[in-house]
Scaffold this active site. Structure first.
Site, PDB file in Angstrom:
ATOM      1  N   CYS A 155      34.867  46.442  35.313  1.00 42.36           N
ATOM      2  CA  CYS A 155      33.522  45.867  35.394  1.00 42.36           C
ATOM      3  C   CYS A 155      32.699  46.492  34.280  1.00 42.36           C
ATOM      4  O   CYS A 155      32.579  47.730  34.220  1.00 42.36           O
ATOM      5  CB  CYS A 155      32.929  46.213  36.759  1.00 42.36           C
ATOM      6  SG  CYS A 155      31.213  45.718  36.957  1.00 42.36           S
ATOM      7  N   HIS A 169      34.008  38.762  34.641  1.00 40.08           N
ATOM      8  CA  HIS A 169      33.982  37.453  35.312  1.00 40.08           C
ATOM      9  C   HIS A 169      34.129  36.306  34.304  1.00 40.08           C
ATOM     10  O   HIS A 169      34.554  35.210  34.667  1.00 40.08           O
ATOM     11  CB  HIS A 169      32.652  37.236  36.047  1.00 40.08           C
ATOM     12  CG  HIS A 169      32.540  37.926  37.370  1.00 40.08           C
ATOM     13  ND1 HIS A 169      32.488  39.291  37.505  1.00 40.08           N
ATOM     14  CD2 HIS A 169      32.448  37.421  38.632  1.00 40.08           C
ATOM     15  CE1 HIS A 169      32.356  39.588  38.784  1.00 40.08           C
ATOM     16  NE2 HIS A 169      32.333  38.479  39.498  1.00 40.08           N
ATOM     17  N   ASP A 190      35.902  46.166  40.851  1.00 38.95           N
ATOM     18  CA  ASP A 190      34.869  45.295  40.267  1.00 38.95           C
ATOM     19  C   ASP A 190      33.860  44.946  41.361  1.00 38.95           C
ATOM     20  O   ASP A 190      34.148  45.091  42.555  1.00 38.95           O
ATOM     21  CB  ASP A 190      35.488  44.007  39.705  1.00 38.95           C
ATOM     22  CG  ASP A 190      34.430  43.102  39.059  1.00 38.95           C
ATOM     23  OD1 ASP A 190      33.657  43.605  38.215  1.00 38.95           O
ATOM     24  OD2 ASP A 190      34.351  41.911  39.409  1.00 38.95           O
ATOM     25  N   SER A 191      32.711  44.453  40.942  1.00 35.12           N
ATOM     26  CA  SER A 191      31.703  44.021  41.909  1.00 35.12           C
ATOM     27  C   SER A 191      32.218  42.847  42.745  1.00 35.12           C
ATOM     28  O   SER A 191      31.725  42.611  43.838  1.00 35.12           O
ATOM     29  CB  SER A 191      30.429  43.591  41.172  1.00 35.12           C
ATOM     30  OG  SER A 191      30.729  42.516  40.308  1.00 35.12           O
ATOM     31  N   GLU A 193      31.243  33.739  41.303  1.00 33.37           N
ATOM     32  CA  GLU A 193      31.311  34.241  42.683  1.00 33.37           C
ATOM     33  C   GLU A 193      31.197  33.093  43.696  1.00 33.37           C
ATOM     34  O   GLU A 193      31.739  33.159  44.782  1.00 33.37           O
ATOM     35  CB  GLU A 193      30.212  35.282  42.941  1.00 33.37           C
ATOM     36  CG  GLU A 193      30.460  36.636  42.285  1.00 33.37           C
ATOM     37  CD  GLU A 193      31.641  37.407  42.896  1.00 33.37           C
ATOM     38  OE1 GLU A 193      31.727  37.553  44.117  1.00 33.37           O
ATOM     39  OE2 GLU A 193      32.507  37.862  42.097  1.00 33.37           O
ATOM     40  N   CYS A 224      31.898  40.793  30.112  1.00 32.80           N
ATOM     41  CA  CYS A 224      31.820  40.796  31.571  1.00 32.80           C
ATOM     42  C   CYS A 224      33.147  40.238  32.058  1.00 32.80           C
ATOM     43  O   CYS A 224      33.590  39.187  31.573  1.00 32.80           O
ATOM     44  CB  CYS A 224      30.666  39.936  32.068  1.00 32.80           C
ATOM     45  SG  CYS A 224      30.713  39.688  33.858  1.00 32.80           S
TER      46      CYS A 224
HETATM   47  N1  DGL Z   1      32.355  41.745  36.376  1.00 34.35           N
HETATM   48  C1  DGL Z   1      31.231  42.530  36.069  1.00 34.35           C
HETATM   49  C2  DGL Z   1      31.113  42.922  34.648  1.00 34.35           C
HETATM   50  O1  DGL Z   1      32.114  42.988  33.977  1.00 34.35           O
HETATM   51  C3  DGL Z   1      29.978  42.469  36.791  1.00 34.35           C
HETATM   52  C4  DGL Z   1      29.401  41.280  37.255  1.00 34.35           C
HETATM   53  C5  DGL Z   1      28.254  41.426  38.192  1.00 34.35           C
HETATM   54  O2  DGL Z   1      28.469  41.829  39.330  1.00 34.35           O
HETATM   55  O3  DGL Z   1      27.138  41.112  37.773  1.00 34.35           O
HETATM   56  O4  DGL Z   1      30.042  43.208  34.167  1.00 34.35           O
END
Ligand code: DGL
Length: 271
Positions: A71, A192, A8-9, A156, A190
């Site tokens: 992600c 996150h 993931d990012s 984050e 997402c």
């Molecule tokens: N967790 C990520 C997603 O599912 C990306 C979040 C990001 O870095 O903007 O899209």
């Protein structure tokens, strides 16, 4: 044999890893968070593709035969190119899987009126991937998407449970309902976003069901390994998780320990 790579990012993929581990605890996992370059959600197609390919190569170089892009932004913007253009040249026997199709496949069991709302990063929303894939699986469903550019930075920066986060959670949820008041199912597109779930539930206030991806992706991976015994045989089974980050490993370990609800240690790598 090697661990299953989970990328993931940043921290979001931990919400997927946690459910994958609950479902498939016997396997080894190698998690990589590109925290130094997060968020990906506001970056262009070319940049997300380049960063994701670098991450996949780093996981392959550390022995992974199978990598999950935990992600949505990377799944939307890089998965197809990596599968079709890059994998044949890197190693045609390795596999990279995403999180969007496993989520969409289950929607028919969840929605009653077919009005699906998608909350995701600007990158995922502008790619149109959810709308396109949902139309393929369920042509009668209607989709409304709302980009939530502030939500990943809140996670984050560990502000996901602060009082200030409520404003931005409510804002995007209300905008979604303003566009389609009959939305009965909201996909948190997402990885996150589950960390904001208590606030999202409060803002939705029972107006729709909320779909998170962890369990859906975990079940889909279990099914995949069952259907591909040749890949299953290449995944090592020691029950260990190793964490890699491109940012400060102590900071990563501290946050990841909270998200995973167990002590985590991490190593730093360069991509
Ligand atoms: N967790 C990520 C997603 O599912 C990306 C979040 C990001 O870095 O903007 O899209």
């Amino acid at each position: 044999m090697g661990p299953i790579g989970v990328f993931d990012s940043g921290y979001g993929g931990l919400t997927i890893l946690k459910e994958i581990r609950n479902t498939l605890p016997g396997y080894d996992y190698l998690y990589l968070g590109d925290n130094a370059r997060a968020p990906y959600g506001t970056r262009s197609f070319d940049v997300v593709y380049k960063f994701t390919l670098e991450a996949v190569k780093a996981l392959f170089a550390r022995g992974c035969e199978l990598v999950i892009l935990a992600c949505n932004t990377a799944s939307a913007k890089a998965l197809r190119s990596i599968q079709q253009k890059d994998l044949p040249g890197i190693d045609p026997d390795k596999r990279v899987l995403g999180v969007i199709v496993p989520t969409i496949e289950k929607l028919a069991e969840i929605t009653r009126n077919g009005n699906i709302g998608i909350l995701a990063t600007p990158g995922t929303v502008s790619s149109g991937t959810y709308d396109i894939e949902i139309a393929k699986f369920f042509p009668k469903f209607r989709t409304v998407s709302r980009a939530c550019p502030m939500w990943v930075p809140l996670v984050e920066n560990r502000e996901f449970d602060s009082p200030g986060a409520d404003y931005f959670v409510r804002k995007y949820v209300d905008e979604l309902f303003a566009e389609e008041p009959d939305t009965d199912t909201i996909v948190l597109g997402c990885t996150h976003y589950p960390l904001l779930l208590p606030k999202i539930e409060k803002a939705v206030a029972g107006r729709a069901g909320i779909v998170t991806q962890g369990k859906l992706v975990a079940e889909s991976l279990k099914d995949y390994l069952h259907r591909h015994p040749e890949m299953d045989a290449k995944c090592s089974k020691g029950g260990e998780v190793t964490y890699l980050t491109t940012e400060n490993p102590d900071r990563f370990a501290e946050s990841a320990s909270v998200f995973m609800e167990q002590p985590v240690s991490a190593q730093k790598i360069e991509l």
